[in-house]
Every structure is written in C-alpha cells, then in structure tokens.
Design an enzyme around this catalytic site. Sequence first.
Site, PDB file in Angstrom:
ATOM      1  N   LYS A 125       0.916  -1.317   0.093  1.00  0.00           N
ATOM      2  CA  LYS A 125       0.004   0.104  -0.192  1.00  0.00           C
ATOM      3  C   LYS A 125       0.761   1.183   0.129  1.00  0.00           C
ATOM      4  CE  LYS A 125      -3.825  -2.588   1.096  1.00  0.00           C
ATOM      5  NZ  LYS A 125      -4.722  -2.856   0.031  1.00  0.00           N
TER       6      LYS A 125
ATOM      7  N   HIS B 105      -6.993 -13.521  -6.884  1.00  0.00           N
ATOM      8  CA  HIS B 105      -7.774 -12.486  -6.038  1.00  0.00           C
ATOM      9  C   HIS B 105      -9.167 -12.607  -6.710  1.00  0.00           C
ATOM     10  CE1 HIS B 105      -9.063  -8.753  -4.347  1.00  0.00           C
ATOM     11  NE2 HIS B 105      -8.172  -8.884  -3.671  1.00  0.00           N
TER      12      HIS B 105
END
Length: 466
Positions: A166, A285
């Site tokens: 992130k 994902h």
Amino acid sequence: GVGFKAGVKEYKLTYYTPDYETLDTDILAAFRVTPQPGVPPEEAGAAVAAESSTGTWTTVWTDGLTNLDRYKGRCYHIEPVAGEENQYIAYVAYPLDLFEEGSVTNLFTSIVGNVFGFKALRALRLEDLRIPPAYSKTFQGPPHGIQVERDKLNKYGRPLLGCTIKPKLGLSAKNYGRAVYECLRGGLDFTKDDENVNSQPFMRWRDRFLFCVEAIYKAQSETGEIKGHYLNATAGTCEEMIKRAAFARELGAPIIMHDYLTGGFTANTSLAHYCRNHGLLLHIHRAMHAVIDRQKNHGMHFRVLAKALRLSGGDHIHSGTVVGKLEGERDITLGFVDLLRDDFIEKDRARGIYFTQFWVSIPGVLPVASGGIHVWHMPALTEIFGDDSVLQFGGGTLGHPWGNAPGAVANRVALEACVQARNEGRDLAREGNEIIRKAGKWSPELAAACEVWKEIKFEFAAVDTL
C-alpha cells in the site's frame, strides 16, 4: 392426432421428478428459490431446472427430435428454508452431457446463465454445486497445489505470510520495489500487488516487474529463504496477460497473480495452463465477488465460485478472514476453505455444504486470509486456518510505526510464537493474548506493533470485514 401438442404447459409436468435417483455422473445444484406470490415451489423449482437445461417457455416442434429424458435437468427435491418465509431449496440434477469438458465458462453459462432473470422468481441463489469426478477429471485444476508449492518454497509446518503493498495506487516502480524488499527482508514469504495494480501511467507493468524481482533476489540473498511477490498479470486481453506471465517467468519470478472474476474464467483457465507448463505459481484474487455473493437470497454463494476456481486453476485464493463477528460465518467459511484444500468433503448443512464432494486427484488451493487483521489476531488465525493457508497483513505490516521491515518482523515473530505454542499443546483460543505478549518481550518490533493495535478480546470476535 398427428403432430405434437403445441402450447404452453407447466414446467413441473416435465421437469419436477421427485422420485428421480441421481446418477454418480450428474452435476447437482442446490438453488435457494424465492417464487413470486402464487407460484407453487414445485413449479418454481421445475422452471429453474428447465430454463438452465433443455426447456424453453413453450413446447417446440424440435423437442420431438431429441431425447428429453436423456438431456433434461430435473428438480428432484424441494425443501422449505428454515426461518425464512417463502424460500425453498430446490435440488436440480443435470446430465453430464449438457456440459463441455474442461470449461467452467460453459458450466456457468448453462447453470446460472439465463435463469436468474426469470419472471416467475422473485430471487434465486445458487448455494452449492456437486462436481462429479467424471467432470472434474476433464480439468487441469490448480497449476501446482499445496504440496508442490511447499516443496518449491521449502517452507513447511506453518502458514505462509504475505502483505499487500500500500498505497495501492500512486507509487513509482522503484519505491514500490523498495517496499517489497523491506517486507521480504523483514521475514514475510510473499508480498502482493493490489488487485487493481495492472499497468497504469504512474507505474507500467514491466518496470514494476523488474524492480520487484530485484527486491526478491536481494531479500533472498540476505535471508537465505525463498521469497515471492504476486506479480499481477491481469490485463485487458488474454494475449497481454500471457505476455506478462512470460516476462515474469524470464525474470525468474516464482509466482504471478490474476483477478479471476473480472478477468473471466476462460482467461483464468488459459493462465493456469500456462503456469503449470512453465513452473509458475498462480495467486488468485476474488475482486468483484461481493457483487455476486453478498445478497443472501440472490446470486451465488462464494463456495460455488471457490469450487469453480479449483476446477479452472489457481494455487491461492482469497477467502475472507473468519475472525468476523458471527459464529455461523466461521463454520460456513471453514466449510468452503475445506472444499478448497481437501480431497473429500462430507455433506454438512451446518457448514453450508449441501453435497459430498470428491475431488479425486485435483490438487488443493491455499486459502488466503486478508483484510483488517494484525498481530493480535495471529493466534485465532493460526488455530482456525491451520498450516495450509496464507495470512496477509497489508496495513498490519506497513502500518507499523517503525516501518515496513519491523512490521514484517513483528508478524513473523508472532506467527512463529503461535506455531510453537500450538505444537507444545497450548490452547491458542484461551492463551492467545498471553502468547503474543510473551513473544513481545523478546522482540521490540512485536512489542511496538502490540502497542499500536492494542489487544483484542479473544472469543475470536474481532474484526468484521464484510
């Protein structure tokens, strides 16, 4: 009476067969049906069977040219849903010949393709599918599976640790690679591209791949452990995805990644075949899953998407954290986690498993727990998921007050402490906080992490990540 009887007739006359004995080769489906007012459940269940197999809204002349008994779907059992008004579970059996071999795309086009917009139903949800060995054997399945992955990574007897880098959008490739290096150097096994990191103007895919692989090699040489970064190969075309996968392979990367629902099952299966043929692991994902699985009465349960992924192919798949608030959620999540990992899973309605599933020789998939978890959750996660899992701490690594590498150290120390405690026979549910606190005495990094996130109550009631 030459000719055929034209006109509209009730579906249940043809497609509701309560005395049908299901065949070992049938694909079985459990639908949660909410009929419109005035539509009897048998008619609704039969309508689902018809519209998702051979039927259409009226009798047609060409029905006489086929053998309906051989090809029709059959609603063979209906039961009311306990505690819900006007909801039923309709069980439908589909003959194997209705489906193309090795195609999840065709399986879904038939079973959930058209019938969900059907007017006689207020809502429809596919709760579970039974995939017979005769059909599952036509699929490659996961590129490598749990055992082969452990052998490739030389990591045994514990869950694997990951971290999503992130901020997910906006970093340059070099700074991104730096974050990857710090996390891997600190003790994580994997770092991860976020699902929406593909190839944007601020960071093109090729630059990212190069810097991330440099980070992997540097961390490997310093730690003596095998490391990986899930390089997201998802792209606008299948050809572009294979190109990115090929580049990852040339660089010696161990694992790539795909968003299988937005990318699509056809693309995913192609990528899984490429990965097996070229020795790449494939991380999956589930971006977009909640669009399909969040409503309780309409759509598809995630366990169906998970089974489909095991057929289509993937070595890891995101599956929620289970340290959610509701007790039932935990059992249901563990139900589909077992469907991903085990060879044989018994029918167990308490865990949401409607059918006994036998996967034969299709390898298992590692479930990935990620979303809002941190060091205090480690005992719960270790106990709930066991060794065959990947625990991913994004903010729980990068949010450490001293930086990424100490954040990674904190997670690794916490994990090793929990695994050791479990192996010594201690009760992680009861002694979890104590185990983490004690480990923190030897690790200033862990102590700092414990301070930031404070301890949580350990009835496993922690973070609700809906």
